[in-house]
Design a protein around this motif. Structure first.
Motif, short mmCIF file in Angstrom:
data_model
loop_
_atom_site.label_atom_id
_atom_site.label_comp_id
_atom_site.label_asym_id
_atom_site.label_seq_id
_atom_site.Cartn_x
_atom_site.Cartn_y
_atom_site.Cartn_z
N ALA A 94 29.41 -12.85 39.53
CA ALA A 94 30.66 -12.21 40.01
C ALA A 94 31.32 -11.54 39.36
CB ALA A 94 30.63 -14.04 40.59
N ALA A 95 31.62 -12.74 37.74
CA ALA A 95 32.44 -12.25 37.14
C ALA A 95 32.30 -10.37 36.59
CB ALA A 95 32.32 -12.95 36.02
N ARG A 96 31.01 -10.52 36.10
CA ARG A 96 30.47 -8.85 36.56
C ARG A 96 31.38 -8.09 37.35
NH1 ARG A 96 28.31 -6.26 32.19
NH2 ARG A 96 27.00 -8.00 30.76
N ASN A 97 30.96 -8.62 38.46
CA ASN A 97 30.55 -7.87 40.00
C ASN A 97 32.26 -7.47 40.03
OD1 ASN A 97 28.07 -7.36 39.80
ND2 ASN A 97 28.26 -9.16 41.33
N VAL A 98 33.66 -8.79 39.93
CA VAL A 98 34.46 -7.54 39.94
C VAL A 98 35.55 -7.68 38.47
CG1 VAL A 98 36.63 -9.37 40.26
CG2 VAL A 98 35.30 -10.47 41.32
N LEU A 99 34.56 -7.09 37.84
CA LEU A 99 35.60 -6.64 36.79
C LEU A 99 35.31 -5.22 36.96
CD1 LEU A 99 34.78 -8.77 33.24
CD2 LEU A 99 37.00 -8.32 34.43
N ASP A 100 33.81 -4.75 37.02
CA ASP A 100 33.47 -3.41 37.69
C ASP A 100 34.26 -2.87 38.83
OD1 ASP A 100 31.39 -3.67 35.55
OD2 ASP A 100 29.83 -4.41 36.75
#
Length: 191
Positions: A94-100
């Motif tokens: 979820a963190a990677r997706n939000v950052l992207d």
């Protein structure tokens, strides 16, 4: 009118709203929100002022509508659904997706952050925390940390991630996405 109520609008009305939102997005990146007028937005969208007021009360309502749409798309695109892996991997994915997601909208996000407009900025936080709480309440995850309250854990991680995201996107010299994720891997315990 919320995004959910748009189903009641005809195609022409939806296009007009999309045109107004797109115009505001473009203008926000070009100049400060305070300097924008409804006339500026209407000229960019190529709609009449009366049409604008048929959809929105003022430019602040349009900004709120724009942000709610971005937040809704973020929740839909970033939070893994039907997750069957480990809770820690869910957080990191979820963190990677939000950052992207927000990195690709950095200019718009920064413009909104500095708009000075009073907007409802808690929609993303509330929705994310609710989804995370629901996940952490699942017996498989709750058994991993049985003495923790999923509501508290969800709010803690959601608030921390959003504060980190705001800092990262607003920083003049941001650290890399990989650096952030590397730190998050150390901060999130093996759940």
């Amino acid at each position: 009118m919320t995004h959910g109520e748009e189903e009641n609008l005809d195609l022409r009305q939806r296009r007009t709203r999309q045109s107004l939102v797109k115009a505001l997005e473009e203008l926000l990146v070009e100049r400060p929100y305070q300097s924008l007028s409804v006339t500026d937005i209407c000229q960019r969208a190529m709609v009449h002022r009366t049409t604008f007021y048929a959809h929105f009360n003022d430019k602040q309502e349009l900004l709120r509508y724009l942000l709610l749409g971005v937040e809704r798309r973020c929740v839909e695109a970033c939070l893994p659904r039907d997750w069957s892996g480990e809770a820690r991997d869910y957080f990191l994915t979820a963190a990677r997706n939000v950052l992207d997601f927000f990195q690709s909208r950095r200019d718009l996000y920064r413009a909104c952050l500095h708009s000075g407009a009073d907007v409802d900025a808690h929609v993303l936080e509330d929705q994310t925390a609710e989804d995370l709480c629901r996940l952490l309440s699942h017996p498989r995850f709750h058994a991993t940390v049985p003495d923790s309250d999923p509501r508290i854990t969800a709010r803690f991680y959601t608030g921390a991630m959003l504060a980190l995201l705001r800092w990262w996107l607003d920083s003049e010299e941001p650290v890399s996405e990989e650096c952030l994720l590397s730190h998050l891997e150390r901060f999130i315990p093996a759940l």
